[in-house]
Structures are given as structure tokens and as C-alpha cells.
Design a protein around this motif. Structure first.
Motif, PDB file in Angstrom:
ATOM      1  N   UNK A  95      23.372  25.880  58.791  1.00  9.40           N
ATOM      2  CA  UNK A  95      24.074  26.575  59.864  1.00  9.40           C
ATOM      3  C   UNK A  95      24.415  25.592  60.971  1.00  9.40           C
ATOM      4  N   UNK A  96      25.549  25.792  61.595  1.00  5.59           N
ATOM      5  CA  UNK A  96      25.967  24.934  62.703  1.00  5.59           C
ATOM      6  C   UNK A  96      26.687  25.774  63.749  1.00  5.59           C
ATOM      7  N   UNK A  97      26.530  25.351  64.996  1.00  7.29           N
ATOM      8  CA  UNK A  97      27.190  26.051  66.102  1.00  7.29           C
ATOM      9  C   UNK A  97      27.850  25.011  66.994  1.00  7.29           C
ATOM     10  N   UNK A  98      29.105  25.257  67.357  1.00  8.14           N
ATOM     11  CA  UNK A  98      29.808  24.347  68.253  1.00  8.14           C
ATOM     12  C   UNK A  98      30.779  25.137  69.113  1.00  8.14           C
ATOM     13  N   UNK A  99      31.376  24.455  70.070  1.00 15.64           N
ATOM     14  CA  UNK A  99      32.315  25.116  70.980  1.00 15.64           C
ATOM     15  C   UNK A  99      33.694  24.472  70.884  1.00 15.64           C
ATOM     16  N   UNK A 100      34.713  25.301  71.007  1.00 15.56           N
ATOM     17  CA  UNK A 100      36.100  24.848  71.002  1.00 15.56           C
ATOM     18  C   UNK A 100      36.801  25.442  72.218  1.00 15.56           C
ATOM     19  N   UNK A 101      37.888  24.825  72.594  1.00 16.36           N
ATOM     20  CA  UNK A 101      38.685  25.319  73.737  1.00 16.36           C
ATOM     21  C   UNK A 101      37.815  25.543  74.963  1.00 16.36           C
ATOM     22  N   UNK A 102      36.849  24.681  75.163  1.00 17.00           N
ATOM     23  CA  UNK A 102      35.995  24.747  76.344  1.00 17.00           C
ATOM     24  C   UNK A 102      34.754  25.587  76.180  1.00 17.00           C
ATOM     25  N   UNK A 103      34.924  26.900  75.973  1.00 15.88           N
ATOM     26  CA  UNK A 103      33.755  27.777  75.972  1.00 15.88           C
ATOM     27  C   UNK A 103      33.740  28.791  74.832  1.00 15.88           C
ATOM     28  N   UNK A 104      34.573  28.607  73.805  1.00 16.90           N
ATOM     29  CA  UNK A 104      34.601  29.526  72.668  1.00 16.90           C
ATOM     30  C   UNK A 104      33.597  29.046  71.622  1.00 16.90           C
ATOM     31  N   UNK A 105      32.610  29.868  71.337  1.00 17.09           N
ATOM     32  CA  UNK A 105      31.569  29.491  70.379  1.00 17.09           C
ATOM     33  C   UNK A 105      32.004  29.798  68.952  1.00 17.09           C
ATOM     34  N   UNK A 106      31.749  28.835  68.065  1.00 26.32           N
ATOM     35  CA  UNK A 106      32.001  29.002  66.633  1.00 26.32           C
ATOM     36  C   UNK A 106      30.671  28.908  65.896  1.00 26.32           C
ATOM     37  N   UNK A 107      30.423  29.865  65.018  1.00 26.05           N
ATOM     38  CA  UNK A 107      29.217  29.846  64.178  1.00 26.05           C
ATOM     39  C   UNK A 107      29.658  29.698  62.725  1.00 26.05           C
ATOM     40  N   UNK A 108      28.955  28.864  61.992  1.00 24.28           N
ATOM     41  CA  UNK A 108      29.362  28.617  60.608  1.00 24.28           C
ATOM     42  C   UNK A 108      28.146  28.409  59.721  1.00 24.28           C
ATOM     43  N   UNK A 109      28.284  28.835  58.476  1.00 26.67           N
ATOM     44  CA  UNK A 109      27.258  28.635  57.447  1.00 26.67           C
ATOM     45  C   UNK A 109      27.878  27.931  56.249  1.00 26.67           C
ATOM     46  N   UNK A 110      27.163  26.968  55.722  1.00 28.51           N
ATOM     47  CA  UNK A 110      27.512  26.365  54.444  1.00 28.51           C
ATOM     48  C   UNK A 110      26.361  26.618  53.491  1.00 28.51           C
ATOM     49  N   UNK A 111      26.655  27.170  52.320  1.00 30.32           N
ATOM     50  CA  UNK A 111      25.647  27.415  51.294  1.00 30.32           C
ATOM     51  C   UNK A 111      26.023  26.632  50.055  1.00 30.32           C
TER      52      UNK A 111
END
Length: 384
Positions: free
Chosen positions: A79-95
Motif C-alpha cells: 500500500x502507498x499513499x501520496x499527494x497530488x495537486x498540493x493536497x489531494x490524497x491518493x491511496x493505492x494497493x498493489x497485489x
């Protein structure tokens, strides 16, 4: 019964989904190195590396997952979490998964990526795939799912055999998560012309497009195969975006074909615009993609400090409700026991000991059964 390959759910505009195969020997190690490097560089807020059994403790969706490949089992969950466009949070999973037939050389490791942002996805944001996999040729993660010799980051030449070509077209468009584009080489291109057209696309769209090339001599055979299998035509020296099962059935073949594509290293603006337009069309989620998105939403583990606090407060509230329910239940059981004891005492003269009824008691005195019924009736009324 065959498994349904397409769900009835429209793909949300906040999500990004992708899948493929890693054919190298150290798939998970490539992911770890990339995650560590990106977190150190401040690109990622945080990441997690989970064993599927660990993930299963908080989500019943992980122990055995059939969405990647029939008979496949999960290897790792990242799992990874990062921000784009300043303050938009993105959550992602790789399995990652072991495919069926892992013992056959070249099968590789199957992977699925599901990402979701807090608002509508922007194609100019970083590709979620490159948050997990390094975007270099040294990590062979970009091989196709159903057709391993097709790759995401290069121009793939169509098979020369007629039957194999038709089979390839069917495989690519029937269950695809990707947008497939066929470009006809009017003449054999030089080094600049061999550069994939998809390289000119915005980052998040680049890894959703698979580019195929028809050689100069394949003009007629490729055009005939596409017309027969998919109902579209490939312009000589041009390109066409192929219809796929998850898109609208009324695919406008003319709209998504381009008559001239110059493979000279310059950006083919008209074709790029058609690809972007096609990507923006509403589409149904493939069944496996819907499952991946559900796992992301319901089986998320990497919480931020604020989310941890909200989660803790929610758990406290749940425990308080459970405790209140247990206390209420205990009080009701206590009332029931007292009511039963009182009824027995009333029947047996006040000492609570059950004695055999005297002959004729049932006929002359109906109050014993009535007392019990009345007592428990009071309890049931209170319970309601």
C-alpha cells in the motif's frame, strides 16, 4: 459456468486501475526498492508491505483471491499513499500473485494496481504504477496479462500469421483493462519513428494504453482482420483506437480512427486527442477490476495520523455500544430470572419449590399456568 468478465458498475472517475506481469526474478524486491526510494525523496507520504495473511486479519478479501487468475493465490500486498495537486490524497494497493502454471518458465508474477484519489482523476498526475514499479527497462513489470509478449511501454508488432493475428485481436479487446491502439507503418520507420506514440501521452494515461504496430506489408491483412473481428478499419499509414467489451457498444469507428500518423519522432496530435477522448468515455468495470477497487476501499490498512484518530474514536464508540447492549441484555436476563422465580413461588405457595400438583388441581384451579403466563407476559412486554 463461466465467470462473468464484466460487471454492471461504471468505472468511477476517481479511480485508476491496471494489471500485468513481472517476468523478472525479484518482483517484490523491485517494489520495495522503489517504495523506499520514493519515500526518502518525499514523493510518498508512507507505504506498507503486508503479508496476505496479515492483510486477511482485517479483511476477509485477501486469503484466497480468484480475481487475478484462476487458481492464483496472493503473494504480497503493498500500500502507498501520496499527494497530488498540493493536497489531494491518493491511496493505492498493489497485489502480486503466483499465476496458475508458475512452474512453467516465463510465467512471471501477476500484479494488480488499484488507486483512488479524493477527487476526479487527472491524467497529468503521476502514474500509480510508477509509484510501485521503477520506470526503467531493468524492471520487466510491463508485460501483458493474457498476452505476455505484449508490453505497455513499447510498440508491439502484430503477429504475421493471419489466424494468430485474429486471435490476438480477440484476446486484447475481450477482457482488457487497457486502451488498445493500432498504428500502421506506411514505411519502415527510423529510430525516432520506432518510439511508441504512447510516450507522448500524459503520465497517468500512458500506462493505460497499449500500442500495436502493423508493418507496411500488413496493411491488407490487418485491416481485414480488424474489420472481421471488431468492425473497424485501419487506414493505410494511419491509426485506429480499438473498441473493447467494457466500452459502449455503439463504438464510432470513424471518430476514433486517424488517417495520417507520421512516425518521425514528433507528437501525433490528432491521434493523441482521439485516445484522450476515448479514455474519457464512460466504461464498465471488468469484474476483476471491481474486486480490486473493493479491496482497496474495504481492506485499507495505511492510515494517516488523523485517520488513526478517527478510527480510534469510531472503535471506542463501537465498544461503548456493544457494552451498553451487553448490559441491557444482562438486565433483561436478570428480570426474566426474577419473573420466573416469582411465578414459581406463586404456584408453590411462596417457597419456590416445584411440587406435584394435587389431583384435580388443573380442573379446579387454573391460576398456576395463568400465573406463569402472566409473569412471562410482563417480561415480554418490558422486553419489547
Amino acid at each position: 459456468m463461466a465467470k462473468k468478465s464484466t460487471s454492471s458498475t461504471t468505472a468511477p472517475d476517481t479511480a485508476w486501475l491496471g494489471r500485468g506481469r513481472h517476468l523478472g526474478p525479484e518482483a517484490e524486491q523491485d517494489v520495495r526498492r522503489n517504495l523506499i526510494a520514493l519515500k526518502a525523496a518525499g514523493v510518498l507520504d508512507d507505504f506498507l508491505d503486508l503479508d496476505p495473511v496479515e492483510a486477511a486479519r482485517s479483511s476477509a478479501l485477501y486469503p484466497r483471491d480468484e480475481s487475478a487468475d484462476p487458481g492464483a493465490s496472493a503473494r504480497r500486498v503493498f500500500e502507498a499513499r501520496w499527494r497530488v495537486a498540493g493536497d489531494v490524497t491518493v491511496r493505492a494497493q498493489l497485489t502480486t500473485y503466483d499465476p496458475e502454471g508458475r512452474r512453467r518458465e516465463g510465467e512471471g508474477v501477476v500484479w494488480v494496481v488499484a488507486a483512488e484519489a479524493e477527487r476526479m482523476w487527472d491524467a497529468h498526475w503521476p502514474s500509480p504504477v510508477t509509484m510501485f514499479w521503477p520506470d526503467s527497462d531493468r524492471a520487466p513489470w510491463d508485460h501483458g496479462w493474457t498476452v505476455p509478449d505484449v508490453r505497455l511501454r513499447m510498440a508491439n508488432h502484430l503477429p504475421k500469421d493471419d489466424d494468430e493475428l485474429r486471435r490476438r485481436l480477440r484476446e486484447l479487446t475481450r477482457h482488457s483493462w487497457f486502451i488498445h491502439v493500432v498504428v500502421h507503418e506506411a514505411m519502415t520507420p527510423d529510430v525516432l519513428g520506432q518510439r511508441p506514440v504512447s510516450a507522448f501521452l500524459p503520465p497517468s494515461l500512458r500506462h493505460r494504453v497499449v500500442e500495436h504496430r502493423a508493418t507496411p506489408e500488413q496493411a491488407q491483412i490487418a485491416d481485414f482482420a480488424m474489420k472481421r473481428e471488431l468492425g473497424v478499419r485501419m487506414p493505410r499509414g494511419g491509426a485506429v483506437v480499438l473498441p473493447v467489451a467494457t466500452r459502449s457498444q455503439d463504438h464510432d469507428a470513424e471518430r476514433f480512427s486517424v488517417r495520417d500518423v507520421f512516425l518521425d519522432g514528433s507528437a501525433p496530435t490528432e491521434l493523441l486527442d482521439r485516445i484522450k477522448e476515448f479514455a474519457a468515455l464512460p466504461s464498465l468495470l471488468p469484474a476483476e477490476a471491481e474486486q480490486a477497487l473493493t479491496r482497496l476501499r474495504q481492506g485499507w490498512h495505511l492510515l494517516s495520523p488523523d485517520e488513526e484518530l478517527v478510527h480510534a474514536r469510531d472503535m471506542v464508540s463501537r465498544y461503548a455500544q456493544a457494552l451498553e447492549a451487553m448490559t441491557t441484555s444482562r438486565d433483561l436476563y436478570k428480570e426474566a430470572a426474577e419473573a420466573a422465580h416469582a411465578a414459581l413461588a406463586e404456584v408453590n405457595g411462596g417457597d419456590g419449590v416445584l411440587r406435584p400438583a394435587a389431583p384435580g388441581a388443573a380442573r379446579t384451579d387454573g391460576s398456576a399456568l395463568g400465573a406463569l403466563t402472566k409473569a412471562f407476559g410482563r417480561f415480554r412486554g418490558a422486553d419489547k
